[in-house]
Design a protein around this motif. Structure first.
Motif, mmCIF file in Angstrom:
data_model
loop_
_atom_site.group_PDB
_atom_site.id
_atom_site.type_symbol
_atom_site.label_atom_id
_atom_site.label_comp_id
_atom_site.label_asym_id
_atom_site.label_seq_id
_atom_site.Cartn_x
_atom_site.Cartn_y
_atom_site.Cartn_z
ATOM 1 N N SER A 54 47.541 32.797 -5.841
ATOM 2 C CA SER A 54 47.139 31.900 -4.722
ATOM 3 C C SER A 54 46.895 32.314 -3.385
ATOM 4 C CB SER A 54 48.347 30.895 -4.823
ATOM 5 O OG SER A 54 49.551 31.415 -4.250
ATOM 6 N N TYR A 105 36.803 25.005 -5.219
ATOM 7 C CA TYR A 105 37.055 24.804 -6.298
ATOM 8 C C TYR A 105 38.327 25.511 -6.600
ATOM 9 C CZ TYR A 105 36.694 24.001 -11.365
ATOM 10 O OH TYR A 105 36.754 23.751 -12.720
ATOM 11 N N ARG A 106 38.083 27.078 -6.655
ATOM 12 C CA ARG A 106 39.087 28.071 -7.110
ATOM 13 C C ARG A 106 40.479 27.687 -6.114
ATOM 14 N NH1 ARG A 106 42.169 31.413 -5.191
ATOM 15 N NH2 ARG A 106 43.047 32.990 -6.306
ATOM 16 N N ARG A 108 41.475 24.979 -4.855
ATOM 17 C CA ARG A 108 42.107 23.567 -5.288
ATOM 18 C C ARG A 108 42.867 23.912 -6.552
ATOM 19 N NH1 ARG A 108 38.254 18.953 -6.794
ATOM 20 N NH2 ARG A 108 37.916 20.450 -8.446
ATOM 21 N N ILE A 109 42.279 24.674 -7.484
ATOM 22 C CA ILE A 109 43.178 24.721 -8.677
ATOM 23 C C ILE A 109 44.119 25.674 -8.393
ATOM 24 C CG2 ILE A 109 43.107 25.931 -10.909
ATOM 25 C CD1 ILE A 109 39.979 25.442 -10.733
ATOM 26 N N LYS A 112 46.786 23.579 -6.615
ATOM 27 C CA LYS A 112 47.560 22.568 -7.312
ATOM 28 C C LYS A 112 48.579 23.075 -8.515
ATOM 29 C CE LYS A 112 44.214 18.750 -7.640
ATOM 30 N NZ LYS A 112 43.188 18.312 -8.700
ATOM 31 N N LEU A 113 48.187 24.287 -8.928
ATOM 32 C CA LEU A 113 49.187 24.692 -9.868
ATOM 33 C C LEU A 113 50.308 25.326 -9.281
ATOM 34 C CD1 LEU A 113 49.389 25.352 -12.853
ATOM 35 C CD2 LEU A 113 48.152 27.366 -12.361
ATOM 36 N N TYR A 130 44.644 22.112 -19.114
ATOM 37 C CA TYR A 130 43.637 21.759 -18.110
ATOM 38 C C TYR A 130 43.231 22.935 -17.070
ATOM 39 C CZ TYR A 130 41.803 19.470 -13.759
ATOM 40 O OH TYR A 130 40.798 19.441 -12.810
ATOM 41 N N TYR A 131 44.337 23.506 -16.389
ATOM 42 C CA TYR A 131 44.217 24.646 -15.365
ATOM 43 C C TYR A 131 43.438 25.741 -16.013
ATOM 44 C CZ TYR A 131 47.066 21.684 -12.422
ATOM 45 O OH TYR A 131 47.423 20.530 -11.736
ATOM 46 N N GLN A 134 39.874 25.046 -16.679
ATOM 47 C CA GLN A 134 39.244 25.123 -15.072
ATOM 48 C C GLN A 134 38.904 26.430 -14.723
ATOM 49 O OE1 GLN A 134 37.936 22.146 -13.662
ATOM 50 N NE2 GLN A 134 38.493 21.386 -15.770
ATOM 51 N N THR A 135 40.167 27.377 -14.788
ATOM 52 C CA THR A 135 39.928 28.749 -14.427
ATOM 53 C C THR A 135 38.873 29.430 -15.116
ATOM 54 O OG1 THR A 135 41.941 29.424 -15.623
ATOM 55 C CG2 THR A 135 42.415 28.900 -13.057
#
Length: 158
Positions: A54, A105-106, A108-109, A112-113, A130-131, A134-135
């Motif tokens: 992160s 995008y990155r 945000r993912i 969120k995680l 989902y994550y 997305q990654t």
């Protein structure tokens, strides 16, 4: 000192920044692969990997900033010669897309995680497909885009 020295210096910095961005993307990919392997068996270590990931976007951001500044320096030294060429316009658009995609995008993912984990660590033992998807999509797209940038820069078609 002449213009060619400064141009070569900017080019060296530019290529180094591209290597930092591409390398950071690879490290980010490997970090997420490690995260998915640790889950759900070792949630404590997985949380540490997630915390690292992160905060890792800063490295990519610094690489992007140096890439753009050194590119602008080369444009100034060449009086915008490359700016008129199609290959450069395509490359520049891809670079802008990569930078925007990382920041929108990155991040945000990852955030969120991280927020989910901050709220409840037990989420790490749940379904995070989902994550994961997305990654994976993010990394595949970026690897392709870096390959296209390098290819365009080498062949410089018009």
């Amino acid at each position: 000192m002449n213009t060619s020295f400064f141009y070569q210096t900017f080019l060296t910095i530019h290529l180094s920044a591209l290597a930092v961005m591409a390398g950071s993307t690879l490290i980010n990919y490997l970090g997420f692969q490690t995260l998915w392997k640790l889950l759900p068996q070792d949630a404590i270590r997985a949380e540490g990997v997630l915390l690292f990931l992160s905060r890792f976007g800063r490295v990519i951001g610094i690489g992007a900033a140096v890439l753009i500044i050194s590119g602008l320096g080369m444009m100034v030294l060449t009086k915008g010669v490359y700016g008129e060429q199609l290959w450069f316009r395509i490359k520049f658009a891809i670079v802008v897309f990569i930078v925007a995609n990382v920041f929108v995008y990155r991040r945000r993912i990852a955030f969120k995680l991280q927020r989910l984990v901050d709220i409840d660590r037990a989420v790490l033992t749940g379904d995070l497909s989902y994550y994961r998807t997305q990654t994976r999509n993010f990394h595949i797209l970026h690897f392709i885009l870096f390959f296209v940038i390098i290819t365009i820069s080498v062949f410089k078609f018009n």
